[in-house]
Design an enzyme around this catalytic site. Structure first.
Site, PDB file in Angstrom:
ATOM      1  N   HIS A  78       0.811  -1.059  -0.143  1.00 38.72           N
ATOM      2  CA  HIS A  78       0.066  -0.051   0.209  1.00 38.72           C
ATOM      3  C   HIS A  78       0.881   1.223   0.056  1.00 38.72           C
ATOM      4  O   HIS A  78       2.166   1.096   0.153  1.00 38.72           O
ATOM      5  CB  HIS A  78      -0.960  -0.034   1.297  1.00 38.72           C
ATOM      6  CG  HIS A  78      -0.289   0.096   2.396  1.00 38.72           C
ATOM      7  ND1 HIS A  78       0.456  -1.092   2.853  1.00 38.72           N
ATOM      8  CD2 HIS A  78      -0.359   1.057   3.582  1.00 38.72           C
ATOM      9  CE1 HIS A  78       0.916  -0.418   4.302  1.00 38.72           C
ATOM     10  NE2 HIS A  78       0.432   0.736   4.480  1.00 38.72           N
ATOM     11  N   HIS A  80       1.480   4.013   2.035  1.00 35.14           N
ATOM     12  CA  HIS A  80       1.680   5.130   2.832  1.00 35.14           C
ATOM     13  C   HIS A  80       3.374   5.106   2.759  1.00 35.14           C
ATOM     14  O   HIS A  80       4.077   4.358   2.361  1.00 35.14           O
ATOM     15  CB  HIS A  80       1.612   4.312   4.401  1.00 35.14           C
ATOM     16  CG  HIS A  80       0.092   4.511   4.657  1.00 35.14           C
ATOM     17  ND1 HIS A  80      -0.529   3.665   5.511  1.00 35.14           N
ATOM     18  CD2 HIS A  80      -0.814   5.640   4.214  1.00 35.14           C
ATOM     19  CE1 HIS A  80      -1.830   4.231   5.675  1.00 35.14           C
ATOM     20  NE2 HIS A  80      -2.121   5.155   5.141  1.00 35.14           N
ATOM     21  N   ASP A  82       5.817   5.164   4.648  1.00 35.71           N
ATOM     22  CA  ASP A  82       6.801   3.962   5.164  1.00 35.71           C
ATOM     23  C   ASP A  82       6.979   2.988   4.553  1.00 35.71           C
ATOM     24  O   ASP A  82       7.912   1.965   4.760  1.00 35.71           O
ATOM     25  CB  ASP A  82       6.594   3.966   6.500  1.00 35.71           C
ATOM     26  CG  ASP A  82       5.249   3.252   7.026  1.00 35.71           C
ATOM     27  OD1 ASP A  82       4.343   3.740   6.327  1.00 35.71           O
ATOM     28  OD2 ASP A  82       5.042   2.643   8.059  1.00 35.71           O
ATOM     29  N   HIS A  83       6.280   2.875   3.213  1.00 34.53           N
ATOM     30  CA  HIS A  83       6.242   1.383   2.478  1.00 34.53           C
ATOM     31  C   HIS A  83       6.664   1.723   1.219  1.00 34.53           C
ATOM     32  O   HIS A  83       7.350   0.885   0.660  1.00 34.53           O
ATOM     33  CB  HIS A  83       4.643   1.069   2.674  1.00 34.53           C
ATOM     34  CG  HIS A  83       4.301   0.303   3.703  1.00 34.53           C
ATOM     35  ND1 HIS A  83       4.324  -0.889   4.037  1.00 34.53           N
ATOM     36  CD2 HIS A  83       3.864   0.911   4.956  1.00 34.53           C
ATOM     37  CE1 HIS A  83       3.783  -1.130   5.231  1.00 34.53           C
ATOM     38  NE2 HIS A  83       3.667   0.067   5.972  1.00 34.53           N
TER      39      HIS A  83
END
Length: 294
Positions: A78, A80, A82-83
């Protein structure tokens, strides 16, 4: 938490199974635990799952961990921040294809419960539920990954099943240290619960979450997650028995033992529960107050 951070193997390549390695990004926080765990799948011709935040040190660590190998695919659960953001630079370095969830970038309308959305994410292909991507023969260190659509934490969330090891990379849908936060307007509690039930029907041997340690009893954990959400829903309804209440009042009672810094994020999950209950005709809203439906 500080002792755990000090002991975390940032930048190192950890072998967690014959086909899976993990490199931990140095982005710890109350919402990411020790940081983003980027997974390298396969040997020789490899895939990277959730490349992580756009940090040069983390990019260097991934490239060092795969020196002498070919990164052919980058998978994203996904969007976000931090990904997914490092996918841009990792693709530029390696020529790998970026596959996974659909692009999604929303403006925030409340307190952050994790990193904000990544506006740079541009996949070469969006994977539908059940899509299978082969990465070479098992005897040669190859792998097969299947997309499992698990909306709830975000509407575009995917998990990835590794056929060869009956493992599931769960992103933020199931984490190895905490329950996932569901944040409206994009996060949806009904979708989240249905996605948990979807995982209940699978026979995965182990989960690899992006945050936290591997989950070796996945069915037990998923049952616990479902029970936890039902317990929270029951708490809300019992608190509303005494009359209308605002979300901060509900949070103060429901999360009294939780670090107050996390209360704004907890309020987002309470809102998600309330929206679900409202859709089912159980509660109704009047301004900032919520009450049981007549």
């Amino acid at each position: 938490m500080k002792a755990a951070i000090d002991a975390a193997p940032y930048g190192a390549s950890e072998r967690v199974s014959p086909l899976v390695r993990r490199v931990l990004a140095r982005n710890p926080s109350p919402f990411t635990f020790l940081g983003t765990g980027t997974y390298i799948v396969g040997n020789g011709k490899v895939a990277v799952i959730d490349p992580g935040p756009d940090e040069g040190d983390h990019l260097d660590a991934i490239l060092a961990a795969t020196k002498g190998e070919t990164i052919s695919h980058i998978f994203v659960t996904h969007t976000h921040r931090d990904h997914s953001p490092l996918a841009v630079r990792l693709k530029a370095e390696t020529g790998a294809r970026v596959l996974g969830c659909a692009p999604l970038a929303l403006e925030d309308d409340g307190p952050r419960t994790d990193a904000a959305f990544d506006t740079t994410y541009a996949p070469d292909a969006v994977l539908a539920h059940g899509a299978v991507v082969p990465g070479g023969a098992w005897a040669d260190g190859g792998w097969t990954l299947e997309a499992v659509h698990t909306p709830g934490h975000t509407s575009n969330h995917l998990c990835f099943a590794l056929h060869e090891e009956k493992a599931l990379f769960t992103g933020d849908h199931v984490m190895g240290w905490s329950t996932s936060v569901v944040t409206p307007p994009d996060g949806d509690m009904r979708d989240y619960m249905n996605s948990l039930k979807l995982l209940q029907g699978r026979d995965d041997r182990i989960y690899y979450p992006t945050h936290g340690e591997p989950v070796t009893e996945p069915q037990r954990l998923v049952r616990g997650y479902i029970a936890h959400r039902r317990q929270r829903e029951g708490q809300i309804l019992r608190l509303l028995d005494s009359g209308p209440k605002a979300i901060p009042d509900l949070v103060a009672s429901m999360y009294a033992a939780v670090d107050p810094r996390l209360h704004p994020a907890a309020g987002r999950s309470v809102l998600a529960h309330l929206i679900d209950l409202e859709t089912r005709g159980v509660v109704s809203a009047a301004g900032d107050l919520w009450e049981k439906a007549a």
